[in-house]
Design an enzyme around this catalytic site. Structure first.
Site, PDB file in Angstrom:
ATOM      1  CD  GLU A 140      -2.908  -1.364   2.204  1.00  0.00           C
ATOM      2  OE1 GLU A 140      -4.042  -1.788   1.985  1.00  0.00           O
ATOM      3  OE2 GLU A 140      -2.479  -1.136   3.340  1.00  0.00           O
ATOM      4  CB  CYS A 159       2.978   7.327   3.400  1.00  0.00           C
ATOM      5  SG  CYS A 159       3.470   6.085   4.596  1.00  0.00           S
ATOM      6  CB  CYS A 203       7.408  -5.726   8.757  1.00  0.00           C
ATOM      7  SG  CYS A 203       8.738  -4.834   9.588  1.00  0.00           S
ATOM      8  CB  CYS A 237       6.160  -2.957  16.237  1.00  0.00           C
ATOM      9  SG  CYS A 237       7.869  -2.670  15.716  1.00  0.00           S
ATOM     10  CB  CYS A 284       2.907  -2.076  13.782  1.00  0.00           C
ATOM     11  SG  CYS A 284       3.064  -1.885  12.007  1.00  0.00           S
TER      12      CYS A 284
END
Ligand code: SAH
Ligand code: SF4
Length: 400
Positions: free
Chosen positions: A118, A131, A138, A142, A145
């Site tokens: 995205e 962004c 990932c 975290c 997130c």
């Protein structure tokens, strides 16, 4: 002296295999100048012409937004045909575009292999920020997130990273008239933040190459001060970022004790707060005009007390910094809640009185799950995608 021809730098910088366009031709998007030169020579462009050809093709691709070799009118017809035979100019495809009530646009972007990332465009009064994502998923986890709940699928290529900038400019209709390069101030897309999916410092080389293309004065030409890279704290790569990219740095700080940061940003177990701060104090470009942004997500009852605020300012003492307070953006199944508004303001006040700018980031695009930390590959939301796909207007219309 031996008779063998010297190996030039350019040959060494040619990727072992050119990134492929969908039809198997070599994709030129994302190649550095040196790589582009080497690719042209490898396909038969005479060496003595190569530098000039690189400049010409570069301008067509990155300054004018041209995707068709046939339109490169300052090249001979035969040469254009030759290029088209070997190469393509391909950016990732926009699968869907959603537009938030606040004007934020979220693009679902398909990259090679059918993966999706995205990209979010955020218009503001004085700027337009894109962004961009650097990885599919990932490796880090975290706990607040959404992206962190998705395992890493792969790194994006340099072409897929710079391609996000190009497809956004396509959608915004922002390629200049021939020979009228836009000035930063008048641009729709004036700033870039590497704050989408993924940890950019775990894909360093591709992120660097892509940003160097974005900054190149003969192309997209964005100033390095208009690019901000956000890291969760990959300490060994932080100095490299200043040296090889030169952009501004943001750090996902989020906690004031190792005990809490270990839980929120698990990379803290590897590089704890003291080491992270040390690398930031040594950030080669640090100055008052190029402050480090400390991102701090406000989680109710977890990291949002007055004592946290006081500890934070103590920890960062001496570092030219700005503290970006991010009200937690919720996502389905998230184990946290957003701090109360009064708590966030009190926190901001303590930080501000200690001498630091402490803006509270207004969540943008929440209604379309485009806000910070809400991004997650739609490959994991296939059902939702099927509903969105092909729907015009509110749910977004792919560009013509
Ligand atoms: N991986 C990089 C960049 C992407 S995240 C990094 O972690 O810095 C961009 C910012 O959004 C980070 O500061 C991240 O911590 C924050 N963020 C993640 N999830 C969030 C959420 N649910 N609400 C608010 N901010 C969030
Ligand atoms: Fe990855 Fe950044 Fe999310 Fe952490 S906050 S899981 S590093 S994208």
């Amino acid at each position: 002296m031996t008779a063998t021809a010297p190996i030039t730098q350019d040959v060494l910088t040619l990727p072992r295999k050119l990134p492929e366009a969908a039809d198997g031709r070599g994709n030129l998007v994302g190649l550095t100048r040196a790589q582009l030169r080497a690719a042209l020579i490898a396909a038969g462009t005479p060496e003595r012409q190569a530098k000039m050809r690189v400049g010409q093709i570069w301008q067509w691709i990155y300054q004018k937004g041209v995707r068709d070799f046939g339109a490169m009118t300052n090249l001979a017809k035969d040469y254009r045909a030759h290029l088209a035979e070997h190469f393509a100019i391909e950016v990732p495809e926009i699968v869907s575009r959603q537009v938030s009530a606040d004007g934020t646009r979220k693009y679902l972007v398909r990259i090679a292999g059918g993966h999706e990332v995205e990209t979010v465009y955020i218009p503001e009064a004085d700027r337009g920020t894109l962004c961009i994502s650097s990885q599919v998923g990932c490796t880090l986890t975290c706990s607040f997130c959404h992206t962190g709940t998705q395992r890493l699928v792969r790194n994006l290529t340099a072409g897929e990273i710079v391609g996000q900038v190009m497809l956004a400019r396509d959608d915004l209709g922002e390629w200049p008239e021939p020979d009228r390069a836009p000035k930063d101030e008048t641009r729709l897309l004036s700033n870039i933040v590497l704050m989408g999916m993924g940890e950019p410092l775990y894909n360093f080389d591709n992120v660097r190459d892509a940003m160097q293309i974005v900054m190149d004065g003969e192309g997209i030409s964005l100033s390095r001060r208009r690019i901000t890279l956000s890291t969760s704290g990959v300490v060994p790569e932080i100095a490299r970022c200043a040296e090889e990219i030169g952009c501004l740095m943001a750090v996902s700080f989020h906690a004031t004790t190792d005990e809490v940061r270990d839980r929120l940003v698990p990379i803290n177990r590897k590089w704890p707060i003291a080491e992270l701060l040390e690398s930031l104090r040594a950030y080669p470009r640090l100055s008052n005009s190029e402050r480090i942004t400390f991102e701090y997500v406000m989680l109710k009852g977890v990291n949002d007390t007055d004592a946290d605020a006081r500890r934070l300012v103590k920890l960062i003492e001496g570092i030219p910094a700005k503290i970006n307070l991010i009200p937690f953006n919720e996502w389905p199944g998230a184990p946290y809640e957003r701090s109360d508004w009064e708590g966030i303001e009190r926190f901001a006040d303590i930080v501000y009185k200690a001498g630091y700018a402490a803006p509270i980031r207004t969540p943008r695009g929440e209604d379309i799950m485009a806000a910070c930390g809400q991004l997650k590959s739609a490959s994991e939301r296939a059902a939702r995608r099927r509903v969105l796909e092909g729907q015009p207007a509110a749910a977004g219309q792919p560009p013509a």
